[in-house]
Scaffold this motif. Structure first.
Motif, PDB file in Angstrom:
ATOM      1  N   GLU A  57     -10.546   3.637  -3.374  1.00 49.65           N
ATOM      2  CA  GLU A  57     -11.295   2.555  -4.008  1.00 49.65           C
ATOM      3  C   GLU A  57     -11.346   1.306  -3.129  1.00 49.65           C
ATOM      4  O   GLU A  57     -12.382   0.671  -3.000  1.00 49.65           O
ATOM      5  N   LYS A  58     -10.228   0.977  -2.520  1.00 48.24           N
ATOM      6  CA  LYS A  58     -10.193  -0.209  -1.645  1.00 48.24           C
ATOM      7  C   LYS A  58     -11.083   0.005  -0.426  1.00 48.24           C
ATOM      8  O   LYS A  58     -11.849  -0.883  -0.045  1.00 48.24           O
ATOM      9  N   ILE A  59     -10.985   1.169   0.180  1.00 47.15           N
ATOM     10  CA  ILE A  59     -11.823   1.465   1.347  1.00 47.15           C
ATOM     11  C   ILE A  59     -13.293   1.415   0.960  1.00 47.15           C
ATOM     12  O   ILE A  59     -14.115   0.840   1.684  1.00 47.15           O
ATOM     13  N   SER A  60     -13.635   1.984  -0.191  1.00 48.01           N
ATOM     14  CA  SER A  60     -15.020   1.965  -0.666  1.00 48.01           C
ATOM     15  C   SER A  60     -15.519   0.540  -0.781  1.00 48.01           C
ATOM     16  O   SER A  60     -16.618   0.213  -0.321  1.00 48.01           O
ATOM     17  N   GLY A  61     -14.709  -0.305  -1.400  1.00 40.80           N
ATOM     18  CA  GLY A  61     -15.095  -1.709  -1.562  1.00 40.80           C
ATOM     19  C   GLY A  61     -15.198  -2.450  -0.248  1.00 40.80           C
ATOM     20  O   GLY A  61     -16.139  -3.212  -0.023  1.00 40.80           O
ATOM     21  N   ASP A  62     -14.251  -2.215   0.642  1.00 42.36           N
ATOM     22  CA  ASP A  62     -14.238  -2.913   1.934  1.00 42.36           C
ATOM     23  C   ASP A  62     -15.430  -2.537   2.811  1.00 42.36           C
ATOM     24  O   ASP A  62     -15.956  -3.366   3.538  1.00 42.36           O
ATOM     25  N   PHE A  63     -15.850  -1.272   2.749  1.00 43.54           N
ATOM     26  CA  PHE A  63     -16.911  -0.804   3.631  1.00 43.54           C
ATOM     27  C   PHE A  63     -18.276  -0.718   2.945  1.00 43.54           C
ATOM     28  O   PHE A  63     -19.274  -0.457   3.596  1.00 43.54           O
ATOM     29  N   GLY A  64     -18.294  -0.898   1.628  1.00 47.49           N
ATOM     30  CA  GLY A  64     -19.557  -0.804   0.903  1.00 47.49           C
ATOM     31  C   GLY A  64     -20.038   0.631   0.761  1.00 47.49           C
ATOM     32  O   GLY A  64     -21.231   0.875   0.624  1.00 47.49           O
ATOM     33  N   TYR A  65     -19.128   1.588   0.795  1.00 48.55           N
ATOM     34  CA  TYR A  65     -19.460   2.997   0.623  1.00 48.55           C
ATOM     35  C   TYR A  65     -19.067   3.427  -0.786  1.00 48.55           C
ATOM     36  O   TYR A  65     -18.164   2.859  -1.391  1.00 48.55           O
TER      37      TYR A  65
ATOM     38  N   THR B 140      -0.617   6.106  -3.779  1.00 48.69           N
ATOM     39  CA  THR B 140      -1.534   6.240  -2.659  1.00 48.69           C
ATOM     40  C   THR B 140      -0.862   6.839  -1.444  1.00 48.69           C
ATOM     41  O   THR B 140      -1.417   7.693  -0.775  1.00 48.69           O
ATOM     42  N   ALA B 141       0.358   6.386  -1.148  1.00 51.46           N
ATOM     43  CA  ALA B 141       1.043   6.887   0.047  1.00 51.46           C
ATOM     44  C   ALA B 141       1.271   8.392  -0.051  1.00 51.46           C
ATOM     45  O   ALA B 141       1.048   9.125   0.908  1.00 51.46           O
ATOM     46  N   ALA B 142       1.714   8.850  -1.203  1.00 47.93           N
ATOM     47  CA  ALA B 142       1.981  10.281  -1.377  1.00 47.93           C
ATOM     48  C   ALA B 142       0.714  11.098  -1.170  1.00 47.93           C
ATOM     49  O   ALA B 142       0.723  12.112  -0.474  1.00 47.93           O
ATOM     50  N   VAL B 143      -0.376  10.649  -1.749  1.00 43.71           N
ATOM     51  CA  VAL B 143      -1.638  11.373  -1.633  1.00 43.71           C
ATOM     52  C   VAL B 143      -2.132  11.352  -0.190  1.00 43.71           C
ATOM     53  O   VAL B 143      -2.537  12.376   0.359  1.00 43.71           O
ATOM     54  N   ALA B 144      -2.085  10.175   0.441  1.00 48.65           N
ATOM     55  CA  ALA B 144      -2.567  10.063   1.820  1.00 48.65           C
ATOM     56  C   ALA B 144      -1.743  10.926   2.761  1.00 48.65           C
ATOM     57  O   ALA B 144      -2.288  11.619   3.628  1.00 48.65           O
ATOM     58  N   LEU B 145      -0.422  10.891   2.608  1.00 46.60           N
ATOM     59  CA  LEU B 145       0.429  11.699   3.473  1.00 46.60           C
ATOM     60  C   LEU B 145       0.226  13.188   3.225  1.00 46.60           C
ATOM     61  O   LEU B 145       0.275  13.995   4.155  1.00 46.60           O
ATOM     62  N   GLU B 146      -0.008  13.555   1.983  1.00 46.33           N
ATOM     63  CA  GLU B 146      -0.281  14.958   1.668  1.00 46.33           C
ATOM     64  C   GLU B 146      -1.594  15.403   2.307  1.00 46.33           C
ATOM     65  O   GLU B 146      -1.682  16.493   2.873  1.00 46.33           O
TER      66      GLU B 146
ATOM     67  N   TRP C 138      -3.141   4.874   8.154  1.00 46.20           N
ATOM     68  CA  TRP C 138      -2.183   3.926   8.740  1.00 46.20           C
ATOM     69  C   TRP C 138      -1.775   2.895   7.696  1.00 46.20           C
ATOM     70  O   TRP C 138      -0.610   2.692   7.421  1.00 46.20           O
ATOM     71  N   TYR C 139      -2.783   2.250   7.084  1.00 44.69           N
ATOM     72  CA  TYR C 139      -2.500   1.216   6.098  1.00 44.69           C
ATOM     73  C   TYR C 139      -2.284   1.769   4.698  1.00 44.69           C
ATOM     74  O   TYR C 139      -1.881   1.042   3.805  1.00 44.69           O
ATOM     75  N   MET C 140      -2.586   3.056   4.505  1.00 40.76           N
ATOM     76  CA  MET C 140      -2.416   3.728   3.214  1.00 40.76           C
ATOM     77  C   MET C 140      -3.270   3.093   2.119  1.00 40.76           C
ATOM     78  O   MET C 140      -2.872   3.027   0.957  1.00 40.76           O
ATOM     79  N   ASP C 141      -4.450   2.600   2.493  1.00 39.13           N
ATOM     80  CA  ASP C 141      -5.358   2.021   1.507  1.00 39.13           C
ATOM     81  C   ASP C 141      -5.870   3.105   0.568  1.00 39.13           C
ATOM     82  O   ASP C 141      -6.043   4.268   0.962  1.00 39.13           O
ATOM     83  N   SER C 142      -6.137   2.721  -0.660  1.00 41.81           N
ATOM     84  CA  SER C 142      -6.693   3.656  -1.636  1.00 41.81           C
ATOM     85  C   SER C 142      -8.168   3.908  -1.310  1.00 41.81           C
ATOM     86  O   SER C 142      -8.821   3.118  -0.619  1.00 41.81           O
TER      87      SER C 142
ATOM     88  N   ASN D  13       0.821  -1.212   0.000  1.00 44.73           N
ATOM     89  CA  ASN D  13       0.000   0.000   0.000  1.00 44.73           C
ATOM     90  C   ASN D  13       0.854   1.260   0.000  1.00 44.73           C
ATOM     91  O   ASN D  13       0.446   2.295  -0.513  1.00 44.73           O
ATOM     92  N   ILE D  14       2.041   1.181   0.555  1.00 47.17           N
ATOM     93  CA  ILE D  14       2.915   2.337   0.615  1.00 47.17           C
ATOM     94  C   ILE D  14       3.838   2.397  -0.595  1.00 47.17           C
ATOM     95  O   ILE D  14       4.023   3.444  -1.207  1.00 47.17           O
TER      96      ILE D  14
END
Length: 186
Positions: free
Chosen positions: A152-160, A95-101, A146-150, A36-37
């Motif tokens: 899209e991944k979070i959307s899929g994992d949570f159904g949002y 993803t890491a760059a965007v999340a950290l930004e 923390w996990y630097m998930d994208s 993820n990073i």
């Protein structure tokens, strides 16, 4: 599969099988964090090997109560260091760059690693803030930062929808900024 206490005992006994058991039980988990990073399989595999070495060198004297968390922290720290080193050489996205930004907008940039008191105060404030969030906000926030998930991944994992995830993260970052300002950390 061995339990964590048995694996940690093997480290304390300097039994090299501890590394094999650690890889068997937590290899996938640590690889996902590194991927993820870093976004490169080869780099993620190297980081996992570095994680096992770091665990070998730090257990003993450390005796982690939660081995998964201990290994996750090592993997994340090593991955972020590798990402920073690679970013110096070539400025890239990911993803890491965007999340950290995104998170950089909330966390004070003047905090230096050498200034351990300020760093510990900030860590304590971040932990308290995360603990104050509702469960779904906290889980989404941790997945992203923390996990630097994208998204899209979070959307899929949570159904949002991705829009909902972006909105949740934006509102949570606003809350974090207000929280840090209230505590005088911004």
């Amino acid at each position: 599969m061995m339990n964590d206490n048995e694996i940690v005992d093997m480290y304390w006994e300097r039994n090299e099988s501890a590394i094999r058991e650690t890889d068997r039980k937590y290899g996938r988990y640590c690889t996902i964090i590194a991927m993820n990073i870093l976004c490169k399989t080869e780099d993620a595999e190297e980081i996992c090997n570095d994680t096992w070495l770091a665990a070998w060198n730090s257990i003993p004297p450390n005796r982690p109560e939660v081995l998964k968390t201990y290994l996750g922290k090592i993997t994340r720290r090593l991955s972020l260091k590798r990402w920073r080193d690679m970013s110096r050489e070539k400025r890239g996205g990911g993803t890491a760059a965007v999340a950290l930004e995104e998170l950089g907008e909330c966390v004070p940039s003047g905090v230096r690693a050498e200034d351990s008191f300020d760093t510990n105060v900030l860590i304590g404030a971040l932990n308290a803030f995360v603990a104050s969030l509702r469960e779904n906000e906290r889980r989404v926030f941790i997945c992203r930062y923390w996990y630097m998930d994208s998204i899209e991944k979070i959307s899929g994992d949570f159904g949002y929808s991705s829009g909902k995830v972006k909105s949740m993260l934006f509102r949570t970052r606003l809350k974090l900024t207000a929280y840090l300002k209230k505590d005088g950390l911004l």
